[in-house]
Write an enzyme that holds these catalytic residues in place. Structure first.
Site, PDB file in Angstrom:
ATOM      1  N   MET A 126      33.058  71.888  48.725  1.00 24.46           N
ATOM      2  CA  MET A 126      33.773  71.768  47.447  1.00 24.46           C
ATOM      3  C   MET A 126      35.213  71.342  47.693  1.00 24.46           C
ATOM      4  SD  MET A 126      32.887  74.380  44.479  1.00 24.46           S
ATOM      5  CE  MET A 126      31.478  74.138  43.436  1.00 24.46           C
ATOM      6  N   CYS A 127      36.178  72.068  47.255  1.00 24.83           N
ATOM      7  CA  CYS A 127      37.607  71.767  47.235  1.00 24.83           C
ATOM      8  C   CYS A 127      38.049  71.529  45.795  1.00 24.83           C
ATOM      9  CB  CYS A 127      38.014  70.529  48.050  1.00 24.83           C
ATOM     10  SG  CYS A 127      37.870  70.776  49.823  1.00 24.83           S
ATOM     11  N   GLY A 128      39.283  71.859  45.546  1.00 23.10           N
ATOM     12  CA  GLY A 128      39.846  71.630  44.226  1.00 23.10           C
ATOM     13  C   GLY A 128      41.106  70.801  44.344  1.00 23.10           C
TER      14      GLY A 128
END
Lengths: 298, 230
Positions: free
Chosen positions: A1-3
Protein backbone atom coordinates in the site's frame (compact mmCIF):
# COMPACT_ATOMS: atom_id res chain seq x y z
CA UNK A 1 0.00 0.00 0.00
CA UNK A 2 1.35 3.44 1.03
CA UNK A 3 -0.44 6.73 1.33
CA UNK A 4 0.23 10.00 -0.44
CA UNK A 5 -0.73 13.51 0.56
CA UNK A 6 -0.08 16.84 -1.11
CA UNK A 7 -1.21 20.33 -0.29
CA UNK A 8 -0.71 23.59 -2.13
CA UNK A 9 -2.03 26.63 -0.32
CA UNK A 10 -3.29 29.42 -2.57
CA UNK A 11 -4.60 31.63 0.22
CA UNK A 12 -1.50 33.51 1.44
CA UNK A 13 -2.84 33.96 4.95
CA UNK A 14 -3.10 30.17 5.39
CA UNK A 15 0.50 29.43 4.43
CA UNK A 16 1.81 29.97 7.95
CA UNK A 17 -0.44 27.09 9.07
CA UNK A 18 0.28 24.61 6.30
CA UNK A 19 1.63 22.10 8.83
CA UNK A 20 -1.55 22.17 10.87
CA UNK A 21 -3.73 21.90 7.78
CA UNK A 22 -1.68 18.93 6.62
CA UNK A 23 -1.72 16.95 9.87
CA UNK A 24 -5.16 15.29 9.53
CA UNK A 25 -4.18 14.43 5.94
CA UNK A 26 -1.06 12.59 7.07
CA UNK A 27 -2.80 10.89 10.00
CA UNK A 28 -5.63 9.83 7.66
CA UNK A 29 -3.12 7.74 5.71
CA UNK A 30 -1.84 5.82 8.76
CA UNK A 31 -3.58 2.55 7.84
CA UNK A 32 -2.12 2.72 4.35
CA UNK A 33 1.41 3.28 5.65
CA UNK A 34 2.26 2.55 9.29
CA UNK A 35 5.98 1.77 8.73
CA UNK A 36 7.47 5.19 8.01
CA UNK A 37 6.43 8.71 7.14
CA UNK A 38 7.96 11.70 5.47
CA UNK A 39 7.26 15.25 4.46
CA UNK A 40 8.79 17.71 2.03
CA UNK A 41 7.75 21.31 2.57
CA UNK A 42 8.55 24.17 0.23
CA UNK A 43 9.14 27.49 1.95
CA UNK A 44 10.01 30.91 0.63
CA UNK A 45 13.43 30.58 -0.99
CA UNK A 46 16.69 31.42 0.77
CA UNK A 47 19.08 34.04 -0.71
CA UNK A 48 19.77 33.50 -4.41
CA UNK A 49 23.40 32.50 -3.79
CA UNK A 50 22.62 30.10 -0.92
CA UNK A 51 21.24 26.58 -0.59
CA UNK A 52 19.78 24.72 2.34
CA UNK A 53 20.45 21.11 3.24
CA UNK A 54 18.12 18.92 5.29
CA UNK A 55 20.39 16.67 7.36
CA UNK A 56 19.50 13.49 9.23
CA UNK A 57 21.57 12.00 12.05
CA UNK A 58 20.94 8.35 12.89
CA UNK A 59 21.23 8.99 16.63
CA UNK A 60 19.28 11.46 18.75
CA UNK A 61 22.36 12.53 20.75
CA UNK A 62 24.32 13.69 17.71
CA UNK A 63 26.11 16.98 18.41
CA UNK A 64 24.93 19.45 15.78
CA UNK A 65 26.87 22.17 17.61
CA UNK A 66 30.13 20.33 16.86
CA UNK A 67 29.17 19.94 13.19
CA UNK A 68 28.28 23.63 13.03
CA UNK A 69 31.63 24.67 14.52
CA UNK A 70 33.57 22.29 12.30
CA UNK A 71 31.72 23.58 9.21
CA UNK A 72 32.40 27.19 10.12
CA UNK A 73 36.08 26.67 10.81
CA UNK A 74 36.48 24.67 7.57
CA UNK A 75 34.62 27.12 5.33
CA UNK A 76 34.57 30.86 4.88
CA UNK A 77 30.87 30.85 5.76
CA UNK A 78 29.44 31.32 9.27
CA UNK A 79 26.26 29.29 9.47
CA UNK A 80 23.74 28.49 12.18
CA UNK A 81 21.89 25.19 11.98
CA UNK A 82 18.15 24.98 12.59
CA UNK A 83 17.95 21.84 14.73
CA UNK A 84 14.99 19.59 15.58
CA UNK A 85 16.36 16.56 17.45
CA UNK A 86 18.26 14.39 15.01
CA UNK A 87 17.32 16.66 12.11
CA UNK A 88 18.94 19.93 11.12
CA UNK A 89 18.76 22.40 8.28
CA UNK A 90 22.05 23.90 7.20
CA UNK A 91 21.92 27.02 5.03
CA UNK A 92 25.09 28.11 3.30
CA UNK A 93 26.40 29.96 0.26
CA UNK A 94 29.44 27.67 0.03
CA UNK A 95 29.63 25.72 -3.25
CA UNK A 96 27.21 22.80 -3.10
CA UNK A 97 29.67 20.11 -4.21
CA UNK A 98 32.11 21.27 -1.54
CA UNK A 99 29.42 21.12 1.15
CA UNK A 100 28.28 17.65 0.15
CA UNK A 101 31.81 16.28 -0.08
CA UNK A 102 32.75 17.81 3.26
CA UNK A 103 29.74 16.23 4.99
CA UNK A 104 30.46 12.89 3.35
CA UNK A 105 34.07 12.92 4.56
CA UNK A 106 33.78 14.60 7.95
CA UNK A 107 30.41 13.10 8.95
CA UNK A 108 29.78 9.92 6.92
CA UNK A 109 26.92 8.96 9.24
CA UNK A 110 24.93 12.08 8.29
CA UNK A 111 22.36 11.62 5.54
CA UNK A 112 21.53 14.57 3.26
CA UNK A 113 17.76 14.36 2.78
CA UNK A 114 17.40 17.30 0.41
CA UNK A 115 19.17 20.21 -1.21
CA UNK A 116 17.51 23.34 -2.54
CA UNK A 117 16.49 26.91 -2.02
CA UNK A 118 12.97 26.09 -0.87
CA UNK A 119 12.76 22.43 0.08
CA UNK A 120 13.01 20.96 3.60
CA UNK A 121 12.61 17.21 4.02
CA UNK A 122 11.80 15.21 7.14
CA UNK A 123 11.47 11.44 7.05
CA UNK A 124 11.85 8.57 9.47
CA UNK A 125 10.51 5.19 10.48
CA UNK A 126 7.50 4.88 12.77
CA UNK A 127 3.81 5.71 12.78
CA UNK A 128 2.96 8.93 10.94
CA UNK A 129 1.75 10.56 14.17
CA UNK A 130 5.04 9.72 15.92
CA UNK A 131 7.20 10.97 13.05
CA UNK A 132 5.13 14.17 12.90
CA UNK A 133 5.59 14.74 16.64
CA UNK A 134 9.33 13.94 16.45
CA UNK A 135 9.94 16.70 13.90
CA UNK A 136 7.16 19.07 14.97
CA UNK A 137 5.53 18.87 11.54
CA UNK A 138 2.38 20.77 12.69
CA UNK A 139 4.59 23.87 13.04
CA UNK A 140 5.62 23.86 9.38
CA UNK A 141 4.90 26.87 7.24
CA UNK A 142 5.27 27.13 3.49
CA UNK A 143 3.50 27.27 0.15
CA UNK A 144 3.16 23.58 -0.67
CA UNK A 145 4.13 20.18 0.63
CA UNK A 146 4.37 16.54 -0.36
CA UNK A 147 3.93 13.79 2.23
CA UNK A 148 3.97 10.02 2.38
CA UNK A 149 3.15 7.14 4.68
CA UNK A 150 4.90 3.89 3.84
CA UNK A 151 3.93 0.23 4.00
CA UNK A 152 7.09 -1.39 2.67
CA UNK A 153 6.72 -4.10 0.04
CA UNK A 154 9.95 -4.22 -1.91
CA UNK A 155 12.83 -2.96 0.25
CA UNK A 156 13.82 -2.48 3.87
CA UNK A 157 12.15 -0.24 6.44
CA UNK A 158 14.84 2.34 7.22
CA UNK A 159 14.81 6.15 7.35
CA UNK A 160 16.66 6.22 4.00
CA UNK A 161 14.00 4.04 2.37
CA UNK A 162 11.19 6.33 3.56
CA UNK A 163 9.73 8.84 1.13
CA UNK A 164 9.98 11.59 -0.11
CA UNK A 165 12.96 10.86 -2.30
CA UNK A 166 14.91 13.80 -3.65
CA UNK A 167 17.42 14.38 -6.43
CA UNK A 168 19.13 17.52 -7.69
CA UNK A 169 17.74 20.65 -6.08
CA UNK A 170 14.19 21.54 -5.01
CA UNK A 171 12.78 18.30 -6.39
CA UNK A 172 11.04 15.50 -4.56
CA UNK A 173 8.83 12.56 -5.33
CA UNK A 174 6.58 10.21 -3.37
CA UNK A 175 5.15 6.98 -4.73
CA UNK A 176 2.29 4.63 -4.01
CA UNK A 177 2.76 1.39 -5.88
CA UNK A 178 5.64 -0.71 -7.05
CA UNK A 179 7.89 -0.65 -10.09
CA UNK A 180 8.94 -3.84 -11.85
CA UNK A 181 11.99 -2.41 -13.62
CA UNK A 182 13.85 -0.32 -11.03
CA UNK A 183 17.06 -2.33 -11.50
CA UNK A 184 17.30 -1.74 -15.25
CA UNK A 185 16.48 1.94 -14.68
CA UNK A 186 19.19 2.11 -12.02
CA UNK A 187 21.78 0.49 -14.34
CA UNK A 188 20.84 2.89 -17.12
CA UNK A 189 21.21 5.92 -14.85
CA UNK A 190 24.46 4.66 -13.34
CA UNK A 191 25.90 4.77 -16.88
CA UNK A 192 24.99 8.46 -16.83
CA UNK A 193 27.11 8.88 -13.69
CA UNK A 194 24.13 9.04 -11.32
CA UNK A 195 24.65 7.57 -7.85
CA UNK A 196 22.02 5.81 -5.77
CA UNK A 197 21.66 5.77 -2.01
CA UNK A 198 19.22 2.89 -1.61
CA UNK A 199 17.83 -0.13 -3.48
CA UNK A 200 14.35 1.37 -3.32
CA UNK A 201 12.28 1.33 -6.54
CA UNK A 202 10.98 4.87 -5.98
CA UNK A 203 14.50 6.27 -5.86
CA UNK A 204 14.95 5.00 -9.44
CA UNK A 205 11.84 6.87 -10.59
CA UNK A 206 12.90 9.99 -8.70
CA UNK A 207 16.40 10.05 -10.17
CA UNK A 208 15.14 9.17 -13.65
CA UNK A 209 12.72 12.11 -13.80
CA UNK A 210 15.22 14.55 -12.27
CA UNK A 211 17.82 13.38 -14.81
CA UNK A 212 15.39 13.97 -17.69
CA UNK A 213 14.77 17.51 -16.46
CA UNK A 214 18.47 18.15 -16.10
CA UNK A 215 18.83 16.95 -19.69
CA UNK A 216 16.46 19.72 -20.74
CA UNK A 217 12.97 18.20 -20.47
CA UNK A 218 10.30 20.31 -18.90
CA UNK A 219 8.26 18.52 -16.21
CA UNK A 220 5.60 17.45 -18.72
CA UNK A 221 8.09 15.96 -21.19
CA UNK A 222 9.97 14.25 -18.37
CA UNK A 223 6.73 12.62 -17.22
CA UNK A 224 5.97 11.53 -20.80
CA UNK A 225 9.36 9.81 -20.82
CA UNK A 226 8.36 8.35 -17.45
CA UNK A 227 5.27 6.72 -18.97
CA UNK A 228 7.56 5.04 -21.53
CA UNK A 229 10.22 3.93 -19.07
CA UNK A 230 8.52 3.22 -15.75
CA UNK A 231 6.95 -0.22 -15.68
CA UNK A 232 4.64 -1.05 -12.82
CA UNK A 233 1.95 0.45 -10.66
CA UNK A 234 2.23 3.98 -9.51
CA UNK A 235 0.61 7.12 -8.36
CA UNK A 236 3.43 9.65 -8.23
CA UNK A 237 3.25 13.03 -6.56
CA UNK A 238 6.11 15.41 -7.21
CA UNK A 239 7.13 18.76 -5.82
CA UNK A 240 9.26 21.49 -7.34
CA UNK A 241 10.01 24.99 -6.07
CA UNK A 242 6.69 26.27 -7.37
CA UNK A 243 4.68 23.27 -8.53
CA UNK A 244 2.94 20.07 -7.50
CA UNK A 245 2.50 17.40 -10.16
CA UNK A 246 0.51 14.17 -10.08
CA UNK A 247 0.34 11.16 -12.41
CA UNK A 248 -1.26 7.73 -12.21
CA UNK A 249 -0.18 4.71 -14.21
CA UNK A 250 -2.24 3.81 -17.32
CA UNK A 251 -4.15 1.10 -15.44
CA UNK A 252 -4.94 3.33 -12.43
CA UNK A 253 -3.85 0.54 -10.13
CA UNK A 254 -3.24 2.98 -7.31
CA UNK A 255 -5.73 5.52 -6.01
CA UNK A 256 -5.78 9.31 -5.86
CA UNK A 257 -8.39 11.94 -5.05
CA UNK A 258 -8.08 15.69 -5.51
CA UNK A 259 -9.94 18.54 -3.81
CA UNK A 260 -9.63 21.90 -5.53
CA UNK A 261 -10.76 24.84 -3.42
CA UNK A 262 -10.36 28.59 -3.83
CA UNK A 263 -7.90 28.50 -0.91
CA UNK A 264 -5.96 25.31 -1.69
CA UNK A 265 -5.42 22.22 -3.80
CA UNK A 266 -5.21 19.00 -1.80
CA UNK A 267 -4.27 15.56 -3.06
CA UNK A 268 -4.46 12.25 -1.23
CA UNK A 269 -4.71 8.53 -1.85
CA UNK A 270 -8.17 8.53 -0.33
CA UNK A 271 -10.85 11.01 0.64
CA UNK A 272 -10.34 10.19 4.33
CA UNK A 273 -7.29 12.46 4.20
CA UNK A 274 -9.22 15.33 2.64
CA UNK A 275 -12.26 15.14 4.88
CA UNK A 276 -10.99 17.52 7.54
CA UNK A 277 -9.76 20.33 5.32
CA UNK A 278 -11.55 23.62 5.92
CA UNK A 279 -14.70 24.06 3.82
CA UNK A 280 -13.92 20.91 1.82
CA UNK A 281 -17.68 20.59 1.22
CA UNK A 282 -17.36 23.41 -1.28
CA UNK A 283 -14.25 22.02 -2.95
CA UNK A 284 -14.36 20.40 -6.37
CA UNK A 285 -13.54 16.78 -5.55
CA UNK A 286 -12.49 14.50 -8.40
CA UNK A 287 -10.53 11.40 -9.22
CA UNK A 288 -7.60 12.07 -11.56
CA UNK A 289 -7.63 10.03 -14.76
CA UNK A 290 -4.96 7.42 -15.46
CA UNK A 291 -1.98 8.44 -17.62
CA UNK A 292 -2.81 12.13 -17.35
CA UNK A 293 -0.58 14.82 -15.95
CA UNK A 294 -1.95 17.21 -13.39
CA UNK A 295 0.18 20.21 -12.51
CA UNK A 296 -0.69 22.94 -10.01
CA UNK A 297 1.40 26.08 -9.69
CA UNK A 298 1.91 28.11 -6.54
CA UNK B 1 -41.46 6.22 8.59
CA UNK B 2 -39.05 5.85 11.49
CA UNK B 3 -35.84 7.72 10.90
CA UNK B 4 -32.50 7.30 12.61
CA UNK B 5 -29.34 9.36 12.45
CA UNK B 6 -25.76 8.31 13.00
CA UNK B 7 -22.83 10.71 12.93
CA UNK B 8 -19.55 8.98 12.14
CA UNK B 9 -17.72 11.93 13.66
CA UNK B 10 -18.70 10.60 17.09
CA UNK B 11 -19.99 7.07 16.46
CA UNK B 12 -17.93 3.98 15.63
CA UNK B 13 -18.66 2.67 12.16
CA UNK B 14 -18.97 -0.80 13.67
CA UNK B 15 -21.88 0.41 15.82
CA UNK B 16 -23.66 1.67 12.71
CA UNK B 17 -23.03 -1.49 10.70
CA UNK B 18 -24.12 -3.68 13.62
CA UNK B 19 -27.36 -1.73 13.84
CA UNK B 20 -27.88 -2.23 10.10
CA UNK B 21 -27.34 -5.98 10.53
CA UNK B 22 -30.29 -6.40 12.92
CA UNK B 23 -33.03 -8.81 11.83
CA UNK B 24 -34.79 -7.69 8.67
CA UNK B 25 -38.17 -7.49 10.40
CA UNK B 26 -36.80 -4.89 12.83
CA UNK B 27 -35.28 -2.74 10.13
CA UNK B 28 -37.86 -3.05 7.40
CA UNK B 29 -39.24 0.31 6.35
CA UNK B 30 -36.80 2.28 8.49
CA UNK B 31 -34.76 5.16 7.23
CA UNK B 32 -31.17 5.71 8.36
CA UNK B 33 -28.94 8.71 7.69
CA UNK B 34 -25.18 8.40 8.19
CA UNK B 35 -23.48 11.79 8.34
CA UNK B 36 -19.75 12.61 8.13
CA UNK B 37 -18.78 9.38 6.36
CA UNK B 38 -15.48 11.16 5.52
CA UNK B 39 -14.27 8.40 3.24
CA UNK B 40 -14.52 5.59 5.81
CA UNK B 41 -14.35 2.08 4.35
CA UNK B 42 -17.10 -0.57 4.44
CA UNK B 43 -20.04 1.68 5.26
CA UNK B 44 -23.38 -0.17 5.10
CA UNK B 45 -21.93 -3.42 3.80
CA UNK B 46 -23.83 -6.68 3.88
CA UNK B 47 -27.30 -5.22 4.40
CA UNK B 48 -30.16 -7.69 4.15
CA UNK B 49 -33.36 -5.74 4.86
CA UNK B 50 -35.68 -3.30 3.13
CA UNK B 51 -34.11 -0.33 4.82
CA UNK B 52 -33.33 3.10 3.36
CA UNK B 53 -29.80 4.27 4.07
CA UNK B 54 -28.40 7.67 3.14
CA UNK B 55 -24.64 8.14 3.38
CA UNK B 56 -24.39 11.91 3.47
CA UNK B 57 -20.99 12.71 2.00
CA UNK B 58 -18.07 10.84 0.44
CA UNK B 59 -17.84 7.10 1.10
CA UNK B 60 -14.64 5.03 1.17
CA UNK B 61 -13.96 1.54 -0.18
CA UNK B 62 -16.71 -1.08 -0.63
CA UNK B 63 -19.67 1.08 0.40
CA UNK B 64 -22.92 -0.92 0.24
CA UNK B 65 -21.00 -4.04 -0.77
CA UNK B 66 -22.97 -7.31 -0.91
CA UNK B 67 -26.20 -5.35 -0.64
CA UNK B 68 -29.50 -7.21 -0.46
CA UNK B 69 -32.93 -5.54 -0.45
CA UNK B 70 -31.71 -2.21 0.94
CA UNK B 71 -31.72 1.13 -0.83
CA UNK B 72 -28.45 2.93 -0.18
CA UNK B 73 -27.83 6.48 -1.40
CA UNK B 74 -24.41 8.15 -1.30
CA UNK B 75 -24.81 11.89 -1.66
CA UNK B 76 -21.12 12.41 -2.49
CA UNK B 77 -18.67 10.15 -4.24
CA UNK B 78 -17.89 6.49 -3.63
CA UNK B 79 -14.44 4.97 -3.64
CA UNK B 80 -13.29 1.59 -4.99
CA UNK B 81 -15.78 -1.29 -5.10
CA UNK B 82 -19.09 0.41 -4.37
CA UNK B 83 -21.94 -2.14 -4.39
CA UNK B 84 -19.54 -4.95 -5.20
CA UNK B 85 -21.33 -8.29 -5.31
CA UNK B 86 -24.72 -6.68 -4.78
CA UNK B 87 -27.53 -9.27 -4.79
CA UNK B 88 -30.60 -7.03 -4.89
CA UNK B 89 -31.83 -3.59 -3.87
CA UNK B 90 -30.66 -0.21 -5.14
CA UNK B 91 -27.40 1.67 -4.63
CA UNK B 92 -27.36 5.27 -5.86
CA UNK B 93 -24.14 7.31 -5.95
CA UNK B 94 -24.88 10.97 -6.65
CA UNK B 95 -21.25 11.92 -7.26
CA UNK B 96 -18.57 9.92 -9.05
CA UNK B 97 -17.53 6.35 -8.32
CA UNK B 98 -13.99 5.02 -8.35
CA UNK B 99 -12.69 1.74 -9.78
CA UNK B 100 -14.58 -1.56 -9.87
CA UNK B 101 -18.04 -0.13 -9.17
CA UNK B 102 -20.59 -2.92 -9.09
CA UNK B 103 -17.95 -5.62 -9.53
CA UNK B 104 -19.43 -9.15 -9.68
CA UNK B 105 -22.88 -7.81 -8.74
CA UNK B 106 -25.54 -10.46 -9.20
CA UNK B 107 -28.74 -8.44 -8.91
CA UNK B 108 -30.24 -5.09 -8.04
CA UNK B 109 -29.60 -1.68 -9.57
CA UNK B 110 -26.51 0.53 -9.20
CA UNK B 111 -27.00 4.13 -10.31
CA UNK B 112 -23.99 6.44 -10.58
CA UNK B 113 -24.85 10.01 -11.52
CA UNK B 114 -21.27 11.07 -12.27
CA UNK B 115 -18.40 9.21 -13.89
CA UNK B 116 -17.26 5.74 -12.93
CA UNK B 117 -13.58 4.77 -12.87
CA UNK B 118 -11.88 1.78 -14.46
CA UNK B 119 -13.34 -1.74 -14.45
CA UNK B 120 -16.91 -0.65 -13.82
CA UNK B 121 -19.09 -3.77 -13.75
CA UNK B 122 -16.12 -6.13 -13.97
CA UNK B 123 -17.39 -9.73 -13.94
CA UNK B 124 -20.97 -8.49 -13.73
CA UNK B 125 -23.22 -11.44 -12.96
CA UNK B 126 -26.74 -10.14 -13.41
CA UNK B 127 -27.13 -6.68 -11.87
CA UNK B 128 -28.01 -3.50 -13.74
CA UNK B 129 -25.66 -0.51 -13.70
CA UNK B 130 -26.54 2.93 -15.05
CA UNK B 131 -23.75 5.51 -15.24
CA UNK B 132 -24.75 9.10 -15.94
CA UNK B 133 -21.23 10.07 -16.95
CA UNK B 134 -18.45 8.03 -18.53
CA UNK B 135 -16.80 4.76 -17.55
CA UNK B 136 -13.06 4.07 -17.52
CA UNK B 137 -11.09 1.38 -19.29
CA UNK B 138 -11.75 -2.37 -18.93
CA UNK B 139 -15.37 -1.85 -17.93
CA UNK B 140 -17.59 -4.94 -18.05
CA UNK B 141 -14.50 -7.13 -18.33
CA UNK B 142 -15.72 -10.76 -18.37
CA UNK B 143 -19.27 -9.60 -17.61
CA UNK B 144 -21.50 -12.63 -17.62
CA UNK B 145 -25.04 -11.34 -17.26
CA UNK B 146 -26.89 -8.11 -16.54
CA UNK B 147 -26.88 -4.69 -18.17
CA UNK B 148 -24.49 -1.75 -18.17
CA UNK B 149 -25.87 1.58 -19.42
CA UNK B 150 -23.39 4.41 -20.00
CA UNK B 151 -24.72 7.85 -20.90
CA UNK B 152 -21.23 9.21 -21.57
CA UNK B 153 -18.17 7.56 -23.09
CA UNK B 154 -16.39 4.27 -22.44
CA UNK B 155 -12.62 3.85 -22.13
CA UNK B 156 -10.40 1.20 -23.63
CA UNK B 157 -11.21 -2.50 -24.01
CA UNK B 158 -14.90 -2.27 -23.21
CA UNK B 159 -16.44 -5.69 -22.59
CA UNK B 160 -13.23 -7.67 -22.94
CA UNK B 161 -13.95 -11.43 -22.88
CA UNK B 162 -17.64 -10.71 -22.52
CA UNK B 163 -20.22 -13.44 -21.91
CA UNK B 164 -23.90 -12.54 -22.05
CA UNK B 165 -24.20 -9.06 -20.55
CA UNK B 166 -25.63 -6.16 -22.56
CA UNK B 167 -23.63 -2.95 -22.78
CA UNK B 168 -25.45 0.22 -23.86
CA UNK B 169 -23.23 3.22 -24.58
CA UNK B 170 -24.42 6.63 -25.76
CA UNK B 171 -21.05 8.32 -26.27
CA UNK B 172 -17.80 7.17 -27.81
CA UNK B 173 -16.14 3.87 -27.09
CA UNK B 174 -12.37 4.24 -27.15
CA UNK B 175 -11.89 0.58 -28.02
CA UNK B 176 -13.65 -2.74 -27.69
CA UNK B 177 -12.08 -5.63 -25.84
CA UNK B 178 -11.57 -9.12 -27.23
CA UNK B 179 -14.81 -10.75 -28.41
CA UNK B 180 -16.96 -7.65 -27.82
CA UNK B 181 -18.87 -6.32 -30.82
CA UNK B 182 -21.63 -3.90 -31.66
CA UNK B 183 -25.04 -5.55 -31.90
CA UNK B 184 -28.24 -4.50 -33.53
CA UNK B 185 -30.64 -3.04 -30.95
CA UNK B 186 -33.42 -5.63 -30.82
CA UNK B 187 -36.80 -4.86 -29.21
CA UNK B 188 -36.06 -6.81 -26.04
CA UNK B 189 -32.81 -4.92 -25.46
CA UNK B 190 -34.49 -1.59 -26.23
CA UNK B 191 -37.20 -2.33 -23.67
CA UNK B 192 -34.56 -3.10 -21.05
CA UNK B 193 -32.79 0.17 -21.85
CA UNK B 194 -35.98 2.25 -21.67
CA UNK B 195 -36.85 0.66 -18.32
CA UNK B 196 -33.38 1.28 -16.85
CA UNK B 197 -33.34 4.91 -18.05
CA UNK B 198 -36.69 5.46 -16.35
CA UNK B 199 -35.58 3.77 -13.10
CA UNK B 200 -32.40 5.81 -12.94
CA UNK B 201 -33.97 9.23 -13.52
CA UNK B 202 -32.95 9.56 -17.16
CA UNK B 203 -36.33 9.03 -18.82
CA UNK B 204 -35.77 12.15 -20.96
CA UNK B 205 -32.79 10.53 -22.66
CA UNK B 206 -33.49 9.15 -26.14
CA UNK B 207 -32.95 5.37 -26.11
CA UNK B 208 -32.19 5.47 -29.84
CA UNK B 209 -29.05 7.51 -29.12
CA UNK B 210 -27.40 4.39 -27.61
CA UNK B 211 -25.40 1.66 -29.26
CA UNK B 212 -25.63 -1.89 -27.99
CA UNK B 213 -22.55 -4.07 -27.50
CA UNK B 214 -22.45 -7.75 -26.71
CA UNK B 215 -20.42 -10.90 -27.04
CA UNK B 216 -19.34 -12.15 -30.47
CA UNK B 217 -19.13 -15.63 -28.88
CA UNK B 218 -15.92 -16.61 -30.61
CA UNK B 219 -13.78 -17.40 -27.57
CA UNK B 220 -12.88 -20.99 -26.72
CA UNK B 221 -15.77 -21.83 -24.45
CA UNK B 222 -18.38 -20.69 -26.98
CA UNK B 223 -17.23 -23.23 -29.62
CA UNK B 224 -19.37 -26.34 -29.82
CA UNK B 225 -16.32 -28.14 -31.22
CA UNK B 226 -14.74 -27.90 -27.78
CA UNK B 227 -17.64 -29.61 -26.01
CA UNK B 228 -15.97 -33.00 -26.46
CA UNK B 229 -13.10 -31.94 -24.22
CA UNK B 230 -15.32 -32.35 -21.16
Amino acid sequence: MCGIVGLLVKNQSMRANIGQLMMPMLIGMTERGPDSAGMAVFTSPVDANALKYSLYAPTADFSWKALEQAFNSEHSDQVTLAVKGNHAILTSAVDSTKVKNWIKQAYPQIHILSVGQSIDVYKDTGLPADVAARYDLPALSGTHLVGHTRMATESAITPAHAHPFTAGTDWCLVHNGSLSNPNSLRRKLQHEGINFETDNDTEAACRFLEWRMREGDDLKTALEHGFDELDGFYTLLMGTKDQLALVRDPFACKPAVVAEHDDYVAIASEFRSLAHLPDVKNAHVFEPSPKEMYVWKV
Amino acid sequence: MESLKFDLENTELRTVNQYLHRPAAELSGKSVVISNPNGAHNIAVGLNAEVNVTIDGHAGYYAAGMNQLATVTVTGSASTGVAENMMSGVVHVKGFASNAAGATAQGGLLIIDGDAGLRCGISLKGADIVVGGSVGSFSAFMAQAGNLVVLGDAGEALGDSLYEARLFVRGNVKSLGADCEEKEMDQESRNILVDLLAKSGHSEVDPDSFKLFGSARTLYNFHVDNAGAY
